[in-house]
Design a protein around this motif. Structure first.
Motif, PDB file in Angstrom:
ATOM      1  N   ARG A 212      33.374  36.547  33.308  1.00 12.46           N
ATOM      2  CA  ARG A 212      34.585  35.964  32.725  1.00 12.46           C
ATOM      3  C   ARG A 212      35.031  36.839  31.571  1.00 12.46           C
ATOM      4  NH1 ARG A 212      32.006  31.144  33.911  1.00 12.46           N
ATOM      5  NH2 ARG A 212      33.241  29.859  35.327  1.00 12.46           N
ATOM      6  N   PHE A 213      36.169  37.492  31.739  1.00 15.43           N
ATOM      7  CA  PHE A 213      36.793  38.257  30.653  1.00 15.43           C
ATOM      8  C   PHE A 213      37.929  37.427  30.083  1.00 15.43           C
ATOM      9  CE2 PHE A 213      35.334  42.023  33.260  1.00 15.43           C
ATOM     10  CZ  PHE A 213      34.520  42.586  32.305  1.00 15.43           C
ATOM     11  N   TRP A 214      37.965  37.290  28.776  1.00 21.06           N
ATOM     12  CA  TRP A 214      39.064  36.576  28.121  1.00 21.06           C
ATOM     13  C   TRP A 214      39.736  37.508  27.113  1.00 21.06           C
ATOM     14  CZ3 TRP A 214      35.407  32.042  26.376  1.00 21.06           C
ATOM     15  CH2 TRP A 214      35.115  31.219  27.478  1.00 21.06           C
ATOM     16  N   PRO A 215      41.071  37.469  27.056  1.00 16.29           N
ATOM     17  CA  PRO A 215      41.739  38.237  25.995  1.00 16.29           C
ATOM     18  C   PRO A 215      41.377  37.630  24.636  1.00 16.29           C
ATOM     19  CG  PRO A 215      43.345  37.307  27.571  1.00 16.29           C
ATOM     20  CD  PRO A 215      42.010  36.705  27.883  1.00 16.29           C
ATOM     21  N   ALA A 216      40.834  38.419  23.728  1.00 19.87           N
ATOM     22  CA  ALA A 216      40.359  37.890  22.440  1.00 19.87           C
ATOM     23  C   ALA A 216      41.497  37.261  21.638  1.00 19.87           C
ATOM     24  CB  ALA A 216      39.686  39.002  21.624  1.00 19.87           C
ATOM     25  N   ASP A 217      42.699  37.791  21.760  1.00 17.11           N
ATOM     26  CA  ASP A 217      43.853  37.278  20.996  1.00 17.11           C
ATOM     27  C   ASP A 217      44.161  35.816  21.321  1.00 17.11           C
ATOM     28  OD1 ASP A 217      44.238  39.585  19.650  1.00 17.11           O
ATOM     29  OD2 ASP A 217      45.880  40.323  20.917  1.00 17.11           O
ATOM     30  N   ASP A 218      43.897  35.407  22.553  1.00 17.10           N
ATOM     31  CA  ASP A 218      44.262  34.047  22.994  1.00 17.10           C
ATOM     32  C   ASP A 218      43.105  33.071  22.887  1.00 17.10           C
ATOM     33  OD1 ASP A 218      46.444  35.504  23.757  1.00 17.10           O
ATOM     34  OD2 ASP A 218      46.151  35.274  25.926  1.00 17.10           O
ATOM     35  N   TYR A 219      41.950  33.541  22.384  1.00 12.44           N
ATOM     36  CA  TYR A 219      40.754  32.687  22.417  1.00 12.44           C
ATOM     37  C   TYR A 219      40.843  31.567  21.401  1.00 12.44           C
ATOM     38  CZ  TYR A 219      35.995  31.091  21.636  1.00 12.44           C
ATOM     39  OH  TYR A 219      34.878  30.307  21.474  1.00 12.44           O
ATOM     40  N   ASP A 229      42.341  38.222  34.441  1.00  8.70           N
ATOM     41  CA  ASP A 229      42.898  38.797  35.670  1.00  8.70           C
ATOM     42  C   ASP A 229      43.639  37.787  36.544  1.00  8.70           C
ATOM     43  OD1 ASP A 229      40.083  38.009  35.620  1.00  8.70           O
ATOM     44  OD2 ASP A 229      40.089  38.380  37.774  1.00  8.70           O
ATOM     45  N   LYS A 230      43.109  36.567  36.688  1.00  7.60           N
ATOM     46  CA  LYS A 230      43.616  35.680  37.746  1.00  7.60           C
ATOM     47  C   LYS A 230      44.564  34.593  37.252  1.00  7.60           C
ATOM     48  CE  LYS A 230      39.826  36.294  41.013  1.00  7.60           C
ATOM     49  NZ  LYS A 230      38.616  35.713  41.591  1.00  7.60           N
ATOM     50  N   GLN A 231      44.971  34.642  35.988  1.00  3.58           N
ATOM     51  CA  GLN A 231      45.716  33.500  35.461  1.00  3.58           C
ATOM     52  C   GLN A 231      47.055  33.272  36.165  1.00  3.58           C
ATOM     53  OE1 GLN A 231      43.938  31.528  33.563  1.00  3.58           O
ATOM     54  NE2 GLN A 231      45.504  29.963  33.900  1.00  3.58           N
ATOM     55  N   PHE A 232      47.765  34.364  36.508  1.00  3.77           N
ATOM     56  CA  PHE A 232      49.052  34.195  37.214  1.00  3.77           C
ATOM     57  C   PHE A 232      48.834  33.517  38.567  1.00  3.77           C
ATOM     58  CE2 PHE A 232      50.422  38.368  35.042  1.00  3.77           C
ATOM     59  CZ  PHE A 232      50.909  37.694  33.934  1.00  3.77           C
ATOM     60  N   VAL A 233      47.747  33.921  39.230  1.00  2.00           N
ATOM     61  CA  VAL A 233      47.440  33.366  40.548  1.00  2.00           C
ATOM     62  C   VAL A 233      47.106  31.879  40.425  1.00  2.00           C
ATOM     63  CG1 VAL A 233      45.793  33.472  42.473  1.00  2.00           C
ATOM     64  CG2 VAL A 233      46.678  35.588  41.450  1.00  2.00           C
ATOM     65  N   ARG A 234      46.278  31.552  39.427  1.00  6.40           N
ATOM     66  CA  ARG A 234      45.907  30.147  39.235  1.00  6.40           C
ATOM     67  C   ARG A 234      47.127  29.314  38.878  1.00  6.40           C
ATOM     68  NH1 ARG A 234      40.377  31.212  36.114  1.00  6.40           N
ATOM     69  NH2 ARG A 234      39.289  32.112  37.894  1.00  6.40           N
ATOM     70  N   ASP A 235      47.929  29.802  37.944  1.00  2.39           N
ATOM     71  CA  ASP A 235      49.122  29.045  37.520  1.00  2.39           C
ATOM     72  C   ASP A 235      50.053  28.831  38.708  1.00  2.39           C
ATOM     73  OD1 ASP A 235      48.092  29.045  34.979  1.00  2.39           O
ATOM     74  OD2 ASP A 235      49.491  30.534  34.163  1.00  2.39           O
ATOM     75  N   GLU A 265      45.328  46.881  33.549  1.00  2.00           N
ATOM     76  CA  GLU A 265      45.263  46.818  32.083  1.00  2.00           C
ATOM     77  C   GLU A 265      43.826  46.577  31.608  1.00  2.00           C
ATOM     78  OE1 GLU A 265      48.254  44.300  30.017  1.00  2.00           O
ATOM     79  OE2 GLU A 265      46.488  43.474  28.984  1.00  2.00           O
ATOM     80  N   ALA A 266      43.110  45.691  32.290  1.00  8.99           N
ATOM     81  CA  ALA A 266      41.714  45.437  31.916  1.00  8.99           C
ATOM     82  C   ALA A 266      40.911  46.731  32.028  1.00  8.99           C
ATOM     83  CB  ALA A 266      41.103  44.352  32.805  1.00  8.99           C
ATOM     84  N   PHE A 267      41.092  47.439  33.146  1.00  6.52           N
ATOM     85  CA  PHE A 267      40.375  48.714  33.332  1.00  6.52           C
ATOM     86  C   PHE A 267      40.711  49.699  32.209  1.00  6.52           C
ATOM     87  CE2 PHE A 267      40.646  53.141  34.684  1.00  6.52           C
ATOM     88  CZ  PHE A 267      39.307  53.389  34.957  1.00  6.52           C
ATOM     89  N   GLU A 268      41.984  49.851  31.918  1.00  7.25           N
ATOM     90  CA  GLU A 268      42.389  50.875  30.937  1.00  7.25           C
ATOM     91  C   GLU A 268      41.954  50.498  29.528  1.00  7.25           C
ATOM     92  OE1 GLU A 268      46.597  51.586  31.763  1.00  7.25           O
ATOM     93  OE2 GLU A 268      46.022  53.087  33.290  1.00  7.25           O
ATOM     94  N   ARG A 269      42.041  49.205  29.180  1.00 10.25           N
ATOM     95  CA  ARG A 269      41.599  48.782  27.844  1.00 10.25           C
ATOM     96  C   ARG A 269      40.108  48.976  27.673  1.00 10.25           C
ATOM     97  NH1 ARG A 269      44.280  43.039  26.064  1.00 10.25           N
ATOM     98  NH2 ARG A 269      43.050  43.276  24.168  1.00 10.25           N
ATOM     99  N   LEU A 270      39.343  48.595  28.693  1.00 11.34           N
ATOM    100  CA  LEU A 270      37.886  48.666  28.561  1.00 11.34           C
ATOM    101  C   LEU A 270      37.390  50.107  28.569  1.00 11.34           C
ATOM    102  CD1 LEU A 270      36.883  45.677  30.868  1.00 11.34           C
ATOM    103  CD2 LEU A 270      36.389  45.854  28.414  1.00 11.34           C
ATOM    104  N   THR A 271      37.989  50.929  29.409  1.00 10.66           N
ATOM    105  CA  THR A 271      37.428  52.276  29.604  1.00 10.66           C
ATOM    106  C   THR A 271      38.138  53.350  28.799  1.00 10.66           C
ATOM    107  OG1 THR A 271      38.877  52.869  31.457  1.00 10.66           O
ATOM    108  CG2 THR A 271      36.844  51.657  31.989  1.00 10.66           C
TER     109      THR A 271
END
Ligand code: PZK
Length: 287
Positions: A212-219, A229-235, A265-271
């Motif tokens: 589970r990856f969460w954007p820290a800004d929204d925590y 990653d999947k929030q658009f799909v879930r919504d 974006e997750a890939f680019e931010r992390l790596t």
């Protein structure tokens, strides 16, 4: 001459092939699941992003524990790996209280035999990360088990070793991600043994499908954080009033595009690596 490969297994979104007696090929598809159902619409490049992230973490954690990675193929979605004798437990580490960990805590005050402080709220950070193993279910959900049940499956010495290694991996990757604005709430690892009985990290590692990856800004503790990653799909699925049984709905183009962008974006931010550079030459993540 094309190499002969034998299909040896299917996951929900991955395929496994035997290359020879000692090597497997793990192929990550672009399929996506939500609420445990595989959707009919694929997310372009999802398999590449997950393969890239696993490779990145394997390269950066190899001094903590050896792993099964041998090579990344030029298609960017296929990992050549050492064939291992897999341990019969899922090795989950939780730094935050989410998913089945939260459910178990609400019902019992414990997760896998770890007694936790009273009054924790959903998604709250734990005082310390905990190792919460689970059985591997062929169908349905993995079942959380305590230390004694896990020791029945792998033995006490091996249990203590995988617990220590899994906690060290979580500490390394969660610190790395936190510095880049991403919370690693929890993660599922799979280990195997090499021919000499040495512990080796296998499967995928620290991908959005296994973590589970969460954007820290929204925590904010007490809420259910949006999935990175999947929030658009879930919504979108929630907006349909879909009953969450197969078959799942097709996704509109905007949801596909937005979700693909989140994976990249997750890939680019992390790596810190441009995704285009990975596609051009997958070994950049392990260089
Ligand atoms: C192995 N799975 C899970 C099932 C998939 C993946 N290095 C390894 N050696 C032996 N076995 C495995 C691995 C790895 N990784 C992994 N099952 C066996 C799995 C189905 C499809 F893509």
């Amino acid at each position: 001459m094309p190499e002969a490969v034998t299909h040896v297994g299917s996951g929900k979104v991955r395929e496994l092939y035997a290359l020879d007696d000692d090597r497997l090929l793990l192929v990550a598809s672009d399929r996506i699941s939500t609420f445990d159902v595989i959707l009919p619409t694929e997310i372009p490049d999802k398999g590449r992003v997950l393969t890239a992230l696993s490779g990145f973490w394997f390269a950066r954690t190899r001094d903590l524990v050896p792993n099964h990675l041998l090579a990344l193929r030029d298609d960017g979605r296929s990992t050549e790996c050492r064939r291992l004798e897999m341990l019969p437990i899922e090795c989950v580490v939780r730094g935050y209280l989410a998913g089945s960990g939260w459910k178990d805590y609400v019902q019992t005050g414990e997760v896998c035999g770890h007694r936790l402080p009273e009054g924790l709220v959903e998604s709250q950070q734990l005082p310390l990360p905990i190792f919460t193993p689970a059985t591997k279910a062929e169908t349905g959900h993995d079942q959380n088990i305590d230390r004694a049940a896990a020791i029945e499956l792998v033995g006490e010495e091996r249990f203590d070793e995988v617990e220590a290694v899994a906690l060290a991996l979580y500490a390394f990757v969660s610190d790395y991600a936190r510095d880049r604005g991403i919370i690693l709430a929890d993660t599922k690892l799979e280990f195997g043994l090499d021919e000499r009985g040495g512990l080796v990290l296998g499967d995928e590692a620290f991908t959005p499908d296994s973590s589970r990856f969460w954007p820290a800004d929204d925590y904010s503790p007490g809420a259910t954080p949006p999935s990175y990653d999947k929030q658009f799909v879930r919504d979108y699925c929630e907006s349909l009033g879909w009953n969450k049984t197969a078959p799942g709905p097709e996704l509109p183009e905007a949801v596909v595009t937005g979700t693909r962008a989140r994976y990249v974006e997750a890939f680019e931010r992390l790596t810190g690596i441009a995704f285009g550079d990975y596609v051009a030459s997958p070994s950049v993540v392990i260089a």
